[in-house]
Motif scaffolding. Structure first.
Motif, PDB file in Angstrom:
ATOM      1  N   LYS A  49       0.842  -1.195   0.000  1.00 27.77           N
ATOM      2  CA  LYS A  49       0.000   0.000   0.000  1.00 27.77           C
ATOM      3  C   LYS A  49       0.878   1.247   0.000  1.00 27.77           C
ATOM      4  CE  LYS A  49      -3.331  -2.454   2.843  1.00 27.77           C
ATOM      5  NZ  LYS A  49      -2.554  -3.672   2.936  1.00 27.77           N
ATOM      6  N   ASN A  50       0.551   2.206  -0.873  1.00 24.46           N
ATOM      7  CA  ASN A  50       1.288   3.461  -0.956  1.00 24.46           C
ATOM      8  C   ASN A  50       0.330   4.612  -1.182  1.00 24.46           C
ATOM      9  OD1 ASN A  50       4.067   2.532  -0.947  1.00 24.46           O
ATOM     10  ND2 ASN A  50       3.617   1.632  -2.932  1.00 24.46           N
ATOM     11  N   PHE A  51       0.733   5.799  -0.738  1.00 29.56           N
ATOM     12  CA  PHE A  51      -0.015   7.002  -1.084  1.00 29.56           C
ATOM     13  C   PHE A  51       0.048   7.185  -2.590  1.00 29.56           C
ATOM     14  CE2 PHE A  51       0.291  11.494  -2.268  1.00 29.56           C
ATOM     15  CZ  PHE A  51      -0.953  11.930  -1.857  1.00 29.56           C
ATOM     16  N   ALA A  52      -1.039   7.639  -3.188  1.00 25.82           N
ATOM     17  CA  ALA A  52      -1.080   7.877  -4.629  1.00 25.82           C
ATOM     18  C   ALA A  52      -1.738   9.220  -4.900  1.00 25.82           C
ATOM     19  CB  ALA A  52      -1.864   6.776  -5.330  1.00 25.82           C
ATOM     20  N   LEU A  53      -1.341   9.836  -5.996  1.00 26.45           N
ATOM     21  CA  LEU A  53      -1.933  11.099  -6.421  1.00 26.45           C
ATOM     22  C   LEU A  53      -2.080  11.059  -7.934  1.00 26.45           C
ATOM     23  CD1 LEU A  53      -2.877  13.896  -5.456  1.00 26.45           C
ATOM     24  CD2 LEU A  53      -0.568  14.707  -5.929  1.00 26.45           C
ATOM     25  N   GLY A  70      -0.186   9.827 -12.986  1.00 27.35           N
ATOM     26  CA  GLY A  70      -0.329   9.150 -11.699  1.00 27.35           C
ATOM     27  C   GLY A  70       1.013   9.018 -11.006  1.00 27.35           C
ATOM     28  N   TYR A  71       0.996   9.207  -9.684  1.00 23.61           N
ATOM     29  CA  TYR A  71       2.223   9.129  -8.887  1.00 23.61           C
ATOM     30  C   TYR A  71       1.940   8.325  -7.626  1.00 23.61           C
ATOM     31  CZ  TYR A  71       5.567  10.454  -5.334  1.00 23.61           C
ATOM     32  OH  TYR A  71       6.488  10.409  -4.317  1.00 23.61           O
ATOM     33  N   ASN A  72       2.872   7.453  -7.287  1.00 26.01           N
ATOM     34  CA  ASN A  72       2.939   6.892  -5.943  1.00 26.01           C
ATOM     35  C   ASN A  72       4.416   6.658  -5.642  1.00 26.01           C
ATOM     36  OD1 ASN A  72       3.777   4.188  -6.602  1.00 26.01           O
ATOM     37  ND2 ASN A  72       1.663   3.598  -6.977  1.00 26.01           N
ATOM     38  N   PHE A  73       4.735   6.184  -4.472  1.00 26.67           N
ATOM     39  CA  PHE A  73       6.132   6.048  -4.075  1.00 26.67           C
ATOM     40  C   PHE A  73       6.893   5.009  -4.894  1.00 26.67           C
ATOM     41  CE2 PHE A  73       4.299   7.642   0.054  1.00 26.67           C
ATOM     42  CZ  PHE A  73       4.814   8.918  -0.087  1.00 26.67           C
ATOM     43  N   GLU A  74       6.174   4.155  -5.601  1.00 27.49           N
ATOM     44  CA  GLU A  74       6.805   3.104  -6.395  1.00 27.49           C
ATOM     45  C   GLU A  74       7.051   3.504  -7.848  1.00 27.49           C
ATOM     46  OE1 GLU A  74       7.846   0.050  -5.251  1.00 27.49           O
ATOM     47  OE2 GLU A  74       7.351   0.826  -3.263  1.00 27.49           O
ATOM     48  N   HIS A  75       6.171   4.328  -8.416  1.00 27.81           N
ATOM     49  CA  HIS A  75       6.295   4.639  -9.836  1.00 27.81           C
ATOM     50  C   HIS A  75       5.526   5.905 -10.212  1.00 27.81           C
ATOM     51  CE1 HIS A  75       2.389   2.608  -9.880  1.00 27.81           C
ATOM     52  NE2 HIS A  75       2.129   3.387 -10.906  1.00 27.81           N
ATOM     53  N   VAL A  76       5.789   6.365 -11.424  1.00 28.47           N
ATOM     54  CA  VAL A  76       5.039   7.450 -12.052  1.00 28.47           C
ATOM     55  C   VAL A  76       4.565   6.924 -13.396  1.00 28.47           C
ATOM     56  CG1 VAL A  76       5.151   9.790 -12.992  1.00 28.47           C
ATOM     57  CG2 VAL A  76       6.439   9.224 -10.919  1.00 28.47           C
ATOM     58  N   HIS A  77       3.296   7.179 -13.704  1.00 28.53           N
ATOM     59  CA  HIS A  77       2.783   6.717 -14.996  1.00 28.53           C
ATOM     60  C   HIS A  77       1.975   7.821 -15.676  1.00 28.53           C
ATOM     61  CE1 HIS A  77      -0.665   5.551 -12.375  1.00 28.53           C
ATOM     62  NE2 HIS A  77      -1.392   5.935 -13.431  1.00 28.53           N
ATOM     63  N   LEU A  78       1.901   7.734 -16.992  1.00 26.24           N
ATOM     64  CA  LEU A  78       1.120   8.647 -17.809  1.00 26.24           C
ATOM     65  C   LEU A  78       0.105   7.823 -18.581  1.00 26.24           C
ATOM     66  CD1 LEU A  78       0.789  11.578 -18.910  1.00 26.24           C
ATOM     67  CD2 LEU A  78       2.290  10.882 -20.772  1.00 26.24           C
ATOM     68  N   SER A  79      -1.161   8.223 -18.502  1.00 27.13           N
ATOM     69  CA  SER A  79      -2.226   7.523 -19.205  1.00 27.13           C
ATOM     70  C   SER A  79      -2.841   8.466 -20.230  1.00 27.13           C
ATOM     71  CB  SER A  79      -3.332   7.102 -18.235  1.00 27.13           C
ATOM     72  OG  SER A  79      -2.826   6.308 -17.198  1.00 27.13           O
ATOM     73  N   THR A  80      -3.151   7.934 -21.379  1.00 23.27           N
ATOM     74  CA  THR A  80      -3.870   8.705 -22.384  1.00 23.27           C
ATOM     75  C   THR A  80      -4.903   7.791 -23.028  1.00 23.27           C
ATOM     76  OG1 THR A  80      -3.667  10.124 -24.320  1.00 23.27           O
ATOM     77  CG2 THR A  80      -2.154   8.272 -24.184  1.00 23.27           C
ATOM     78  N   GLY A  81      -6.086   8.336 -23.242  1.00 24.29           N
ATOM     79  CA  GLY A  81      -7.133   7.485 -23.793  1.00 24.29           C
ATOM     80  C   GLY A  81      -8.441   8.212 -23.974  1.00 24.29           C
TER      81      GLY A  81
END
Length: 169
Positions: free
Chosen positions: A125-129, A151-162
């Protein structure tokens, strides 16, 4: 694990119906017609289908975003619940409280702080924004258009497009 998905879906649907009943009661008592930036609806249930890129892992996956947002009065602001599932080997799941803002008709911004769960049993479990923007085209009570989410959390950053598809009630 399937029980958690079913429980989450039932919870989102229950919130939707409660908000919808409240909106119907409010509209029954409202003697004037008001057109605002929410296309006249008080509650939206939305879906985002997207291609997700993980910056650190340089990997692409499919993502599904669901939310229920209730407009606050006759303002350009809304609040609700959101769920995101990224279908990859890490089983990313995020649940959060979404705040939305529609500065002009058809353009929407949303900020969603929450908790990201990873692993088959959601043990990590991690904080996410998440920050999302969408531009939509109205067809009756349905609106759809392009969306972009960071999207950001302590494990990764991702970019979504759709594609965002929303139903107004």
């Amino acid at each position: 694990m399937k029980k958690r998905y079913i429980t989450l879906l039932i919870g989102i649907i229950a919130v939707f119906f409660v908000l919808n009943v409240n909106a119907q009661e409010h509209n029954d008592h409202d003697d004037h017609e008001h057109h605002d930036h929410t296309h006249g609806h008080k509650t939206e249930i939305g879906f985002g289908n997207s291609l997700v890129y993980f910056f650190g892992e340089e990997e692409l996956s499919y993502g599904l975003h669901l939310h229920v947002v209730r407009n606050i009065g006759h303002s350009n602001f809304g609040v609700g619940l959101a769920y995101e599932r990224i279908f990859d080997e890490h089983t990313h799941n995020t649940i959060g409280v979404v705040g939305s803002y529609t500065p002009v008709d058809r353009l929407h911004f949303a900020l969603t702080p929450g908790i990201a769960f990873e692993g088959k049993d959601w043990e990590e479990k991690n904080f996410a924004l998440h920050f999302e923007t969408a531009y939509d085209f109205q067809v009756g009570n349905i609106h759809m258009g392009p969306m972009v989410e960071l999207g950001y959390n302590f494990e990764h950053v991702h970019l979504s497009t759709g594609l965002h598809i929303g139903f107004g009630f």
